[in-house]
Design an enzyme around this catalytic site. Structure first.
Site, PDB file in Angstrom:
ATOM      1  N   THR A 276     -13.127  -2.128 -27.711  1.00 42.78           N
ATOM      2  CA  THR A 276     -13.346  -0.739 -28.147  1.00 42.78           C
ATOM      3  C   THR A 276     -13.032  -0.593 -29.641  1.00 42.78           C
ATOM      4  O   THR A 276     -12.801  -1.574 -30.326  1.00 42.78           O
ATOM      5  CB  THR A 276     -12.441   0.203 -27.336  1.00 42.78           C
TER       6      THR A 276
ATOM      7  N   HIS B  82      -5.915  -6.287 -32.740  1.00 39.51           N
ATOM      8  CA  HIS B  82      -6.620  -5.632 -31.629  1.00 39.51           C
ATOM      9  C   HIS B  82      -6.645  -4.119 -31.810  1.00 39.51           C
ATOM     10  O   HIS B  82      -5.707  -3.533 -32.352  1.00 39.51           O
ATOM     11  CB  HIS B  82      -5.927  -5.964 -30.300  1.00 39.51           C
ATOM     12  N   HIS B  83      -7.695  -3.491 -31.319  1.00 42.87           N
ATOM     13  CA  HIS B  83      -7.812  -2.035 -31.373  1.00 42.87           C
ATOM     14  C   HIS B  83      -6.645  -1.380 -30.618  1.00 42.87           C
ATOM     15  O   HIS B  83      -6.323  -1.791 -29.505  1.00 42.87           O
ATOM     16  CB  HIS B  83      -9.145  -1.602 -30.736  1.00 42.87           C
ATOM     17  N   GLY B  84      -6.065  -0.335 -31.205  1.00 42.37           N
ATOM     18  CA  GLY B  84      -4.962   0.379 -30.554  1.00 42.37           C
ATOM     19  C   GLY B  84      -5.478   1.357 -29.519  1.00 42.37           C
ATOM     20  O   GLY B  84      -5.320   2.574 -29.650  1.00 42.37           O
TER      21      GLY B  84
END
Ligand SMILES: [Zn+2]
Length: 372
Positions: free
Chosen positions: A201, A170-172
């Site tokens: 995002t 997952h995007h940080g």
């Protein structure tokens, strides 16, 4: 080379709820596997008891109002204001001990950061950290307190330049949000594209604003990317940006929800790609605070972070997990092999999207960091 594992038996004592994919028990399983394979009594490694973060530290990122509500949720009852702050339902339940659990995760990340920044260890690993989605006033994606942001802010306050690299599926987003307008912290996130996966995002064109323009780096991958493409993207982007930025401290989020058998993502990695990236982190030779992250196949978590800890220590664990350890832990392990067999690579079409993004980052974004 000296290393530290910041750990507490308390990590594994918390429960998000019966059907929740996030299982803190995976942390105790990981430590037990490390012990089983002789990796918790290495000559140059210390095990340090994790402590809970304190209010003043949490305020480096979180709002007083949110901390008040999260502390109230510690009883396991949803506070009146819980839902306003993302606490209570779905991803972020108000489970018993939620505040305590989050303070352990954050405290251990601060300890890891302090250890490597002070020279107390070259590498420190907090497997309970990496809860990268939490926002200043809001729980998100199983994360209540953003241990990575708090630890990095603490390092910046001590005068350090910090590079954060996030290889979770997952995007940080929470970490990127915290440092989007500053050039004191470089954030790099490799993740499954937000087109397919929470939090949606992390576009390649999201590169930071104001003084931080060029210092937020995102490389999204299509589902099924696999070891080859993901590790290649890593190798073409991460060393170039780290070399340009020259951090004093490296903080990494080592989520293993990228793996092929993870129940909630689609990236199709194995221990092979993961180990390549861990070796690269070590090869940078920068004081390194490693954090855990996602990982919802418990056997993967235990195997991958055991391999990471072995690599950090230059240790060669046995290739096979002892049978009685497997029996003791139910059906969590799908085989007795510590490492996965490599999986077949993906079709060509997916490669070109990633190649285009890599070219954009090297051509358009890297010069901003080089020219700082
Ligand atoms: Zn994740």
């Amino acid at each position: 080379m000296t290393t530290a594992l910041v750990y507490s038996d308390r990590f594994g004592a918390f429960h998000y709820g019966a059907d929740h994919p996030m299982r803190p028990a995976r942390l105790r399983l990981t430590f037990d596997l490390m012990s089983e394979l002789g990796l918790t009594n290495l000559p140059d490694a210390v095990i340090i008891e994790a402590r809970q973060a304190v209010e003043g530290e949490l305020l480096l990122f979180h709002t007083p109002e949110y901390l008040r509500v999260l502390r109230e949720a510690n009883t396991g009852v949803i506070p009146v204001k819980g839902p306003e702050h993302g606490i209570g339902y779905g991803d972020n339940p108000a489970f018993k001990g939620v505040f305590e659990w989050s303070c352990y995760s954050t405290g251990a990340s601060i300890q890891a950061a302090e250890l490597v920044a002070s020279g107390g260890a070259d590498i420190a690993f907090n497997i309970a950290g990496g809860l990268h989605h939490a926002m200043p006033g809001r729980a998100s994606g199983f994360c209540y307190l953003n241990d990575a942001v708090v630890a990095i802010r603490h390092l910046v306050d001590m005068g350090h330049r910090v590079a954060y690299v996030d290889i979770d599926a997952h995007h940080g987003d929470g970490v990127e949000y915290a440092f989007y307008d500053t050039n004191k912290v470089l954030t790099i996130s490799l993740h499954e594209s937000g087109q397919w996966l929470f939090p949606g995002t992390g576009l390649v064109t999201d590169i930071g604003i104001k003084e931080g323009k060029g210092f937020s780096v995102n490389l999204p991958f299509p589902p099924g990317a696999g070891d080859g493409l993901f590790a290649r993207g890593f190798e073409e982007i991460v060393p170039a940006f780290i070399g340009a930025f020259r951090p004093d401290v490296l903080v990494t989020q080592l989520g293993v929800d990228t793996f092929s058998t993870d129940p909630i993502t689609h990236l199709n990695l194995t221990t092979n790609g993961f180990e390549r990236m861990v070796r690269a982190f070590k090869g940078f030779g920068v004081p390194w605070a490693a954090l855990g992250g996602g990982g919802y196949d418990l056997g993967n978590v235990a195997r991958a972070w055991t391999l990471a800890w072995a690599e950090m220590n230059g240790a060669a664990p046995p290739e096979t997990i002892p049978e009685d350890f497997i029996l003791k832990n139910g059906a969590i392990f799908k085989s007795d092999k510590l490492r996965d067999e490599p999986l077949k690579p993906l079709p060509d079409a997916d490669v070109r999207i990633v190649e285009k993004d890599i070219a954009f980052l090297i051509r358009e974004v890297l010069p901003m960091v080089l020219g700082q």
